[in-house]
Design a protein around this motif. Sequence first.
Motif, short mmCIF file in Angstrom:
data_model
loop_
_atom_site.label_atom_id
_atom_site.label_comp_id
_atom_site.label_asym_id
_atom_site.label_seq_id
_atom_site.Cartn_x
_atom_site.Cartn_y
_atom_site.Cartn_z
N THR A 114 -3.12 -145.40 -28.20
CA THR A 114 -3.33 -145.21 -26.76
C THR A 114 -2.20 -145.79 -25.91
O THR A 114 -2.21 -145.62 -24.71
CB THR A 114 -4.66 -145.84 -26.32
N GLY A 115 -1.25 -146.44 -26.52
CA GLY A 115 -0.11 -146.98 -25.80
C GLY A 115 0.93 -147.50 -26.76
O GLY A 115 0.65 -147.72 -27.94
N VAL A 116 2.14 -147.73 -26.27
CA VAL A 116 3.24 -148.17 -27.11
C VAL A 116 2.92 -149.49 -27.82
O VAL A 116 3.30 -149.71 -28.97
CB VAL A 116 4.53 -148.31 -26.27
N ARG A 135 -6.24 -129.11 -35.63
CA ARG A 135 -7.71 -129.14 -35.58
C ARG A 135 -8.23 -130.55 -35.34
O ARG A 135 -9.16 -130.76 -34.57
CB ARG A 135 -8.30 -128.60 -36.88
N LYS A 136 -7.61 -131.55 -35.99
CA LYS A 136 -8.06 -132.94 -35.85
C LYS A 136 -7.79 -133.45 -34.43
O LYS A 136 -8.63 -134.10 -33.82
CB LYS A 136 -7.37 -133.84 -36.88
N VAL A 137 -6.61 -133.16 -33.88
CA VAL A 137 -6.30 -133.56 -32.50
C VAL A 137 -7.33 -132.98 -31.55
O VAL A 137 -7.90 -133.66 -30.71
CB VAL A 137 -4.87 -133.14 -32.08
N PHE A 138 -7.61 -131.68 -31.72
CA PHE A 138 -8.58 -131.01 -30.85
C PHE A 138 -9.96 -131.64 -31.00
O PHE A 138 -10.62 -131.92 -29.99
CB PHE A 138 -8.64 -129.52 -31.21
N SER A 179 -0.10 -150.51 -28.62
CA SER A 179 -1.37 -150.40 -29.35
C SER A 179 -1.11 -150.13 -30.83
O SER A 179 -0.14 -149.47 -31.18
CB SER A 179 -2.21 -149.26 -28.80
N PRO A 180 -2.01 -150.60 -31.70
CA PRO A 180 -1.86 -150.29 -33.13
C PRO A 180 -2.21 -148.82 -33.40
O PRO A 180 -2.96 -148.21 -32.65
CB PRO A 180 -2.87 -151.22 -33.80
N TRP A 181 -1.64 -148.29 -34.46
CA TRP A 181 -1.93 -146.92 -34.86
C TRP A 181 -3.30 -146.85 -35.53
O TRP A 181 -3.66 -147.72 -36.31
CB TRP A 181 -0.88 -146.42 -35.84
N GLU A 182 -4.04 -145.80 -35.21
CA GLU A 182 -5.27 -145.48 -35.92
C GLU A 182 -4.95 -144.34 -36.88
O GLU A 182 -4.15 -143.46 -36.55
CB GLU A 182 -6.38 -145.04 -34.96
N ILE A 183 -5.56 -144.34 -38.04
CA ILE A 183 -5.32 -143.31 -39.05
C ILE A 183 -6.55 -142.42 -39.18
O ILE A 183 -7.67 -142.91 -39.31
CB ILE A 183 -5.00 -143.96 -40.43
N TRP A 184 -6.32 -141.11 -39.14
CA TRP A 184 -7.40 -140.12 -39.23
C TRP A 184 -7.11 -139.21 -40.42
O TRP A 184 -6.08 -138.55 -40.45
CB TRP A 184 -7.47 -139.29 -37.95
N TYR A 200 -1.94 -139.70 -22.00
CA TYR A 200 -1.31 -140.97 -22.40
C TYR A 200 -1.69 -141.43 -23.79
O TYR A 200 -1.35 -142.54 -24.20
CB TYR A 200 -1.57 -142.07 -21.37
N GLU A 201 -2.39 -140.61 -24.56
CA GLU A 201 -2.66 -140.93 -25.96
C GLU A 201 -1.65 -140.14 -26.79
O GLU A 201 -1.39 -138.97 -26.53
CB GLU A 201 -4.09 -140.56 -26.36
N GLU A 202 -1.10 -140.80 -27.78
CA GLU A 202 -0.07 -140.21 -28.62
C GLU A 202 -0.64 -139.94 -30.01
O GLU A 202 -1.30 -140.78 -30.59
CB GLU A 202 1.11 -141.17 -28.72
#
Length: 73
Positions: free
Chosen positions: A45-47, A66-69, A49-54, A29-31
Amino acid sequence: MSQRAIEIVKISDLKSVKQGEVFEWCIDYEEFQWRKGDSFLRSRTGVDSPWEIWPLTDNSKTAANRKVFKLLK
């Protein structure tokens, strides 16, 4: 398509969906989203929720995978 984090053992286990120039991973459920050419990955983590930037090491899908993993493990 959603995956379970427990089923992902190696990077090649990640499955993404391509919508135009945007790749998406949905895991427990995390996008996660990465747009072709971007040097960052977005996650939420949900529709509502605010976006986090990596930040990524470069602007490739390999770096996004690689970052997702890394974020999952």
